[in-house]
Scaffold this active site. Structure first.
Site, PDB file in Angstrom:
ATOM      1  N   VAL A 174       0.838  -1.197   0.000  1.00  0.00           N
ATOM      2  CA  VAL A 174       0.000   0.000   0.000  1.00  0.00           C
ATOM      3  C   VAL A 174       0.873   1.247   0.000  1.00  0.00           C
ATOM      4  O   VAL A 174       1.702   1.437   0.900  1.00  0.00           O
ATOM      5  CB  VAL A 174      -0.946   0.011   1.224  1.00  0.00           C
ATOM      6  CG1 VAL A 174      -1.790   1.283   1.223  1.00  0.00           C
ATOM      7  CG2 VAL A 174      -1.837  -1.224   1.219  1.00  0.00           C
ATOM      8  N   LYS A 175       0.690   2.081  -1.015  1.00  0.00           N
ATOM      9  CA  LYS A 175       1.475   3.308  -1.127  1.00  0.00           C
ATOM     10  C   LYS A 175       0.743   4.439  -0.403  1.00  0.00           C
ATOM     11  O   LYS A 175      -0.403   4.753  -0.715  1.00  0.00           O
ATOM     12  CB  LYS A 175       1.696   3.667  -2.592  1.00  0.00           C
ATOM     13  CG  LYS A 175       2.752   4.757  -2.791  1.00  0.00           C
ATOM     14  CD  LYS A 175       2.794   5.254  -4.228  1.00  0.00           C
ATOM     15  CE  LYS A 175       3.342   4.232  -5.172  1.00  0.00           C
ATOM     16  NZ  LYS A 175       3.538   4.837  -6.535  1.00  0.00           N
ATOM     17  N   VAL A 176       1.446   5.032   0.558  1.00  0.00           N
ATOM     18  CA  VAL A 176       0.856   6.064   1.421  1.00  0.00           C
ATOM     19  C   VAL A 176       1.723   7.319   1.347  1.00  0.00           C
ATOM     20  O   VAL A 176       2.948   7.241   1.446  1.00  0.00           O
ATOM     21  CB  VAL A 176       0.781   5.574   2.885  1.00  0.00           C
ATOM     22  CG1 VAL A 176       0.177   6.646   3.778  1.00  0.00           C
ATOM     23  CG2 VAL A 176      -0.010   4.277   2.977  1.00  0.00           C
TER      24      VAL A 176
END
Length: 223
Positions: A83-85
């Site tokens: 997950v890219k945050v």
């Protein structure tokens, strides 16, 4: 250094996978918008079938609850989803929560070593400094790569430095020399890494010489 492809184009990913140099993929809503077609979920699932390496899927929410909801949804799509945050106060809390839940994260939009260090402390698996965007404002993006690689080595931090916003083959060489564990790049730049005018000229010359040799041998047999 591992090589990730920065795209949502399935054909590009399949091509690089066949070359044997693909270690993972990074995507974002902008890249998805360029290809369109199937849903973002469907594209992510297809990418995850092509490469067993990490596939980054970016959240678009800016609030904590929204980030958590989107990230948990992405994590269920395939086991290799990361997950890219984005780097922010809410992003740090989201990455910490994801780490507690066993969900790997990629902290994006990193522009300083301090930001990268905080993201790693919060539990991010990948730290993505944007070297090209720093270069655009007359700052040396590779300094951040070098500083983070050194900080992580000194303090034995397990997070990996992922050089992002790669604009050209020179960036790739610089990132590798600066100690980046990973670099993510567009398909066009990867193609540029493959080719060199002297290589292309040499291939053409070898082919020409081979044809001449065959013709000479055929003529000799005909005598």
């Amino acid at each position: 250094m591992k090589i990730f492809l920065d795209t949502a184009d399935i054909d590009e990913i399949r091509t690089v996978a066949r070359w044997g140099v693909l270690d993972g993929v990074t995507t974002n809503p902008t890249l998805y918008a360029k290809v369109g077609g199937a849903s973002y979920d469907a594209i992510l699932q297809e990418i995850c079938k092509i490469t067993p390496g990490p596939v980054s899927a970016e959240v678009v929410a800016e609030d904590l609850d929204g980030m958590l909801e989107e990230g948990r949804h992405f994590a269920k799509l395939a086991p290799n989803i990361v997950v890219k945050v984005p780097m922010s106060e809410e992003g740090l809390e989201a990455m910490s929560r994801f780490a507690d839940e066993g969900i790997k994260t990629n902290c994006t939009l990193v522009f300083t070593a301090n930001q990268g260090l905080l993201a790693a402390k919060a539990g991010a698996s990948l730290i993505s400094p944007f070297v090209g965007r720093l270069d655009d404002i007359n700052q040396d993006g590779m300094i951040v790569i070098r500083e983070l690689a050194e900080i992580f080595a000194i303090h034995e931090i397990e997070a990996e430095v992922l050089a992002a916003s790669i604009r050209n083959p020179v960036h790739m060489t610089q990132a590798a020399l600066a100690g980046a564990h990973i670099a993510t790049l567009p398909f066009k730049v990867l193609q540029q890494m493959v080719h060199h005018p002297l290589t292309d000229k040499g291939i053409t010359q070898f082919r020409s010489d081979w044809e001449k040799a065959r013709q000479a041998l055929a003529a000799k047999k005909g005598d």
